[in-house]
Design a protein around this motif. Structure first.
Motif, short mmCIF file in Angstrom:
data_model
loop_
_atom_site.label_atom_id
_atom_site.label_comp_id
_atom_site.label_asym_id
_atom_site.label_seq_id
_atom_site.Cartn_x
_atom_site.Cartn_y
_atom_site.Cartn_z
N LEU A 127 26.34 13.26 -24.82
CA LEU A 127 27.59 12.71 -25.36
C LEU A 127 27.80 11.27 -24.88
N SER A 145 34.27 8.86 -20.91
CA SER A 145 34.41 10.01 -20.02
C SER A 145 35.61 10.86 -20.41
N HIS A 171 30.46 8.09 -26.30
CA HIS A 171 31.74 8.70 -25.95
C HIS A 171 32.17 8.27 -24.55
N ILE A 184 34.64 12.88 -23.54
CA ILE A 184 33.71 13.95 -23.17
C ILE A 184 34.48 15.07 -22.45
N VAL A 190 33.14 14.76 -15.36
CA VAL A 190 32.18 14.11 -16.26
C VAL A 190 31.45 13.00 -15.51
N VAL A 230 26.61 16.48 -21.11
CA VAL A 230 27.41 15.29 -20.79
C VAL A 230 26.61 14.02 -21.07
N GLN A 253 36.45 17.17 -24.87
CA GLN A 253 35.60 18.00 -25.71
C GLN A 253 35.02 19.19 -24.95
#
Length: 109
Positions: free
Chosen positions: A63, A70, A68, A73, A84, A60, A76
Motif C-alpha cells: 500500500l 500512513s 498511500h 493505510i 503502520v 503495508v 484501510q
C-alpha cells in the motif's frame, strides 16, 4: 620467567554454509568453512527479500509503494498510523530500502 601461552585463533560461533546456487569464482577455492564474517554485507544480492516480510508488513509495504499515506493505510487495515510506521520501519532493512520512494521502484509481486 614464566612462558606466555599462545593466544588461540578466534572461532566462529556459526558454521559457514553456502547459499543455494553459490559457487566460488573460477580459479579459486571455496572459503574456509570454519570461519566467515557474520551478517550480510551491503550491496550483496538477496534472493527474495519479499519472502522475509511478515504478511502484515507485506500488505503495508504494498500500500505504501502505491502512494498511500500512513493514515490512509491505517484506516484501510484498521491499525494506528504509528503501527503502520512501525511495519515500514521493520520492512525497510529487509528490502534494502530507506524510503517510500525506493519502495515504489521494487517489484513487490
Amino acid at each position: 620467567m614464566p612462558a606466555v601461552p599462545a593466544t588461540p585463533e578466534p572461532r566462529c560461533t556459526r558454521p559457514w554454509r553456502p547459499s543455494p546456487g553459490w559457487a566460488p569464482p573460477r580459479g579459486s577455492s571455496a572459503p574456509d568453512p570454519s570461519c566467515t564474517p557474520r551478517g550480510r554485507r551491503r550491496g550483496t544480492a538477496h534472493p527474495a527479500p519479499v519472502a522475509e516480510l511478515t504478511p502484515q508488513e507485506l500488505h503495508v509495504v504494498r500500500l505504501a509503494a502505491t502512494g498511500h499515506s500512513s493514515r490512509e493505510i491505517a484506516a484501510q487495515l484498521f491499525l494506528s498510523p504509528r503501527t503502520v510506521e512501525y511495519h515500514l520501519y521493520k520492512a525497510y532493512p529487509k528490502l534494502g530500502v530507506s524510503s517510500r520512494r525506493e519502495l515504489s521502484r521494487l517489484n513487490l509481486a
